[in-house]
Design a protein around this motif. Structure first.
Motif, PDB file in Angstrom:
ATOM      1  N   LYS A 106       0.721  -1.164  -0.058  1.00  0.00           N
ATOM      2  CA  LYS A 106      -0.094   0.052  -0.090  1.00  0.00           C
ATOM      3  C   LYS A 106       0.805   1.116  -0.005  1.00  0.00           C
ATOM      4  O   LYS A 106       0.477   2.132  -0.693  1.00  0.00           O
ATOM      5  CB  LYS A 106      -1.076   0.081   1.253  1.00  0.00           C
ATOM      6  N   ASN A 107       2.005   1.294   0.765  1.00  0.00           N
ATOM      7  CA  ASN A 107       2.890   2.329   0.993  1.00  0.00           C
ATOM      8  C   ASN A 107       4.094   2.371   0.060  1.00  0.00           C
ATOM      9  O   ASN A 107       5.146   3.024   0.260  1.00  0.00           O
ATOM     10  CB  ASN A 107       3.214   2.751   2.268  1.00  0.00           C
ATOM     11  N   ASN A 108       4.380   1.422  -0.780  1.00  0.00           N
ATOM     12  CA  ASN A 108       5.403   0.926  -1.408  1.00  0.00           C
ATOM     13  C   ASN A 108       5.372   1.801  -2.756  1.00  0.00           C
ATOM     14  O   ASN A 108       4.522   1.545  -3.674  1.00  0.00           O
ATOM     15  CB  ASN A 108       5.577  -0.455  -1.471  1.00  0.00           C
ATOM     16  N   VAL A 109       6.461   2.507  -2.915  1.00  0.00           N
ATOM     17  CA  VAL A 109       6.600   3.319  -4.266  1.00  0.00           C
ATOM     18  C   VAL A 109       6.640   2.547  -5.486  1.00  0.00           C
ATOM     19  O   VAL A 109       6.025   2.589  -6.633  1.00  0.00           O
ATOM     20  CB  VAL A 109       7.785   4.341  -4.148  1.00  0.00           C
ATOM     21  N   LYS A 110       7.549   1.480  -5.555  1.00  0.00           N
ATOM     22  CA  LYS A 110       7.921   0.384  -6.563  1.00  0.00           C
ATOM     23  C   LYS A 110       6.441  -0.392  -6.945  1.00  0.00           C
ATOM     24  O   LYS A 110       6.424  -0.349  -8.259  1.00  0.00           O
ATOM     25  CB  LYS A 110       8.893  -0.571  -6.317  1.00  0.00           C
ATOM     26  N   TYR A 111       5.971  -0.628  -5.901  1.00  0.00           N
ATOM     27  CA  TYR A 111       4.516  -1.473  -6.302  1.00  0.00           C
ATOM     28  C   TYR A 111       3.908  -0.580  -7.278  1.00  0.00           C
ATOM     29  O   TYR A 111       3.212  -1.050  -8.029  1.00  0.00           O
ATOM     30  CB  TYR A 111       3.959  -1.936  -4.966  1.00  0.00           C
ATOM     31  N   HIS A 112       3.360   0.742  -6.737  1.00  0.00           N
ATOM     32  CA  HIS A 112       2.359   1.518  -7.363  1.00  0.00           C
ATOM     33  C   HIS A 112       3.008   2.065  -8.696  1.00  0.00           C
ATOM     34  O   HIS A 112       2.440   2.112  -9.791  1.00  0.00           O
ATOM     35  CB  HIS A 112       2.233   2.715  -6.558  1.00  0.00           C
ATOM     36  N   PHE A 113       4.518   2.019  -8.913  1.00  0.00           N
ATOM     37  CA  PHE A 113       5.164   2.303 -10.367  1.00  0.00           C
ATOM     38  C   PHE A 113       4.733   1.176 -11.169  1.00  0.00           C
ATOM     39  O   PHE A 113       4.277   1.469 -12.396  1.00  0.00           O
ATOM     40  CB  PHE A 113       6.486   2.554 -10.054  1.00  0.00           C
ATOM     41  N   ASN A 114       4.725   0.050 -10.531  1.00  0.00           N
ATOM     42  CA  ASN A 114       4.609  -1.153 -11.638  1.00  0.00           C
ATOM     43  C   ASN A 114       3.216  -1.170 -12.025  1.00  0.00           C
ATOM     44  O   ASN A 114       2.800  -1.819 -13.124  1.00  0.00           O
ATOM     45  CB  ASN A 114       5.044  -2.346 -10.743  1.00  0.00           C
ATOM     46  N   LEU A 115       2.459  -1.005 -11.078  1.00  0.00           N
ATOM     47  CA  LEU A 115       0.933  -0.843 -11.527  1.00  0.00           C
ATOM     48  C   LEU A 115       0.730  -0.102 -12.595  1.00  0.00           C
ATOM     49  O   LEU A 115       0.015  -0.569 -13.620  1.00  0.00           O
ATOM     50  CB  LEU A 115       0.033  -0.356 -10.254  1.00  0.00           C
ATOM     51  N   VAL A 116       1.305   1.012 -12.567  1.00  0.00           N
ATOM     52  CA  VAL A 116       1.175   2.081 -13.946  1.00  0.00           C
ATOM     53  C   VAL A 116       2.027   1.640 -14.924  1.00  0.00           C
ATOM     54  O   VAL A 116       1.274   1.454 -16.144  1.00  0.00           O
ATOM     55  CB  VAL A 116       1.770   3.533 -13.293  1.00  0.00           C
ATOM     56  N   ILE A 117       3.111   0.937 -14.665  1.00  0.00           N
ATOM     57  CA  ILE A 117       3.793   0.381 -16.013  1.00  0.00           C
ATOM     58  C   ILE A 117       3.033  -0.708 -16.734  1.00  0.00           C
ATOM     59  O   ILE A 117       2.843  -0.976 -17.989  1.00  0.00           O
ATOM     60  CB  ILE A 117       5.249  -0.138 -15.448  1.00  0.00           C
ATOM     61  N   ASP A 118       2.418  -1.603 -15.737  1.00  0.00           N
ATOM     62  CA  ASP A 118       1.821  -2.611 -16.414  1.00  0.00           C
ATOM     63  C   ASP A 118       0.534  -2.178 -17.309  1.00  0.00           C
ATOM     64  O   ASP A 118       0.288  -2.852 -18.114  1.00  0.00           O
ATOM     65  CB  ASP A 118       1.428  -3.759 -15.159  1.00  0.00           C
ATOM     66  N   LYS A 119      -0.316  -1.263 -16.523  1.00  0.00           N
ATOM     67  CA  LYS A 119      -1.508  -0.742 -17.281  1.00  0.00           C
ATOM     68  C   LYS A 119      -0.867  -0.306 -18.685  1.00  0.00           C
ATOM     69  O   LYS A 119      -1.794  -0.311 -19.421  1.00  0.00           O
ATOM     70  CB  LYS A 119      -2.146   0.200 -16.394  1.00  0.00           C
ATOM     71  N   LYS A 120       0.090   0.608 -18.812  1.00  0.00           N
ATOM     72  CA  LYS A 120       0.462   1.268 -19.761  1.00  0.00           C
ATOM     73  C   LYS A 120       0.835   0.257 -20.909  1.00  0.00           C
ATOM     74  O   LYS A 120       0.455   0.280 -22.154  1.00  0.00           O
ATOM     75  CB  LYS A 120       1.612   2.371 -19.478  1.00  0.00           C
TER      76      LYS A 120
END
Length: 416
Positions: A106-120
């Motif tokens: 929830k608070n992890n920067v890399k996790y949220h970056f990877n969410l965006v990367i996967d969606k793009k």
């Protein structure tokens, strides 16, 4: 509440261990549509065990492994409800991704970056996904070397105003430009906003905005060739076929209102009708609800390029840059490589003719915009030709008049 979450025992299908799966049952109602989904807990129980542990636990004093299973199921049920409550609008896809991630994500920067990367990547926005990767790598480099903190463990709460100021200073010390710092920190800001919107982090820790970290803004100088330089480049002699091809594609872009290389690569013969061709600009297609076609009127020069480099069967894609059979990632890499190929050879031609050494394919677009205005075209006309959504974007393309024009204007001020 449109949803209901409960622990469910799937007794219709016995597993090889003679037990049945325990699952999370999620019922969701939106309007007149009702949906039920089941999610595994990786716990298997017999009917008797499930009854003793979950249905009627008060009838028996649970001990040992049974007590552990009860506590685990309660924790799973609570987490499922907490994740569902955190969603402003419930949907199964988001719920599933939240449920099965690590609590620290929830608070992890890399996790949220990877969410965006996967969606793009799924949306075939390969170039955008790459830009997020570059930003993540840069943040990871700073976090590791200056903060002794792995990017895998970097949390949003650690990224404060002081952290960002130190990151900016670190980037400049590594000879990175303020433009690059601005691009990377704006990308980080988007990821911050996504995490807040998903209720994964609180807005209180947001480090951007008034009285907080200010993302550096620089006026990007657009590079354009003057009319004299354009004439020199157009009439320049080439040393080989590669230089000839690079120059031809550069001027094809220039003559087609600064057409982007990706749009050239995806141009189809079916787009060409009655001495003109039309296309949607790939870069802005998904950014606006109104889809506007760009119309390019063919000239003797652009017709000659189509004839020279176009497919002989005159079907499908015009140029042999990419293929319809290739996936988006392959097409992205091929277009990027072709862009590099053009730049390499344009720079050689420029050097041989005393033109700016950093001349590249993208200069064709800037040169079209600037020279159109110099020839008397209105900013509005050029903005429409470039398919810009905002006139201010077009103004940034205007490279300014040559020094000779400025000097001539200064000398004419007292010529009443």
């Amino acid at each position: 509440m449109a949803y209901n979450i409960s622990i469910y025992h799937e007794t219709r299908r016995k597993k090889e261990n003679d037990k049945f799966s325990v699952k999370i049952r999620v019922y969701n109602k939106q309007g007149n549509i009702k949906k039920v989904r089941f999610f595994t807990t990786d716990i298997d129980l017999t009917i008797e065990e499930f009854d003793a542990i979950w249905i009627n636990p008060e009838n028996k004093k649970l001990r040992g492994s049974n007590k552990e299973i009860e506590l685990k199921l309660k924790a799973i049920e609570k987490r499922a409800n907490d994740e569902a409550k955190s969603m402003s609008v419930f949907n199964f896809s988001t719920f599933e991704s939240k449920l099965f991630r690590k609590s620290s994500d929830k608070n992890n920067v890399k996790y949220h970056f990877n969410l965006v990367i996967d969606k793009k990547n799924k949306d075939d926005k390969i170039g955008t996904a790459e830009s997020y990767k570059y930003t993540l790598n840069s943040l990871g480099d700073f976090s590791k070397n200056k903060k002794k903190r792995s990017i895998d463990k970097l949390s949003f709460s650690e990224i404060t105003v002081d952290w960002l100021k130190e990151y900016e200073k670190y980037m400049i010390s590594k000879s990175k430009s303020y433009t690059t710092v601005g691009i990377y920190t704006r990308t980080l800001r988007v990821v911050f906003n996504n995490a807040i919107e998903n209720n994964d982090i609180v807005a209180d820790i947001y480090p951007f905005g008034k009285n907080k970290y200010k993302i550096p803004r620089t006026k990007k100088v657009k590079k354009a060739l003057s009319s004299i330089q354009l004439k020199v480049l157009f009439n320049s002699k080439v040393s080989n076929e590669k230089e000839e091809e690079a120059k031809d594609f550069w001027f094809f872009s220039y003559a087609c209102n600064g057409m982007n290389l990706k749009d050239m690569a995806l141009l189809e013969y079916s787009d060409i009708q009655n001495n003109k061709f039309t296309y949607y600009r790939a870069k802005t297609f998904d950014k606006s609800a109104e889809k506007i076609k760009i119309t390019i009127y063919l000239t003797d020069f652009t017709k000659s390029i189509l004839k020279k480099y176009g497919n002989k069967n005159k079907k499908g894609l015009v140029f042999n840059i990419v293929s319809h059979k290739e996936d988006s990632e392959t097409q992205y890499k091929k277009i990027k490589n072709f862009n590099r190929y053009i730049n390499d050879h344009i720079k050689r031609i420029a050097k041989a003719n005393d033109l700016p050494s950093d001349c590249s394919f993208y200069w064709a677009r800037h040169s079209f915009a600037t020279n159109s205005i110099r020839k008397g075209a209105s900013m509005e006309f050029v903005s429409e030709a470039l398919n810009h959504s905002d006139l201010n974007v077009t103004k940034n393309y205007f490279a300014g008049f040559e020094d000779e024009a400025k000097e001539e204007f200064a000398n004419s001020l007292l010529d009443f």
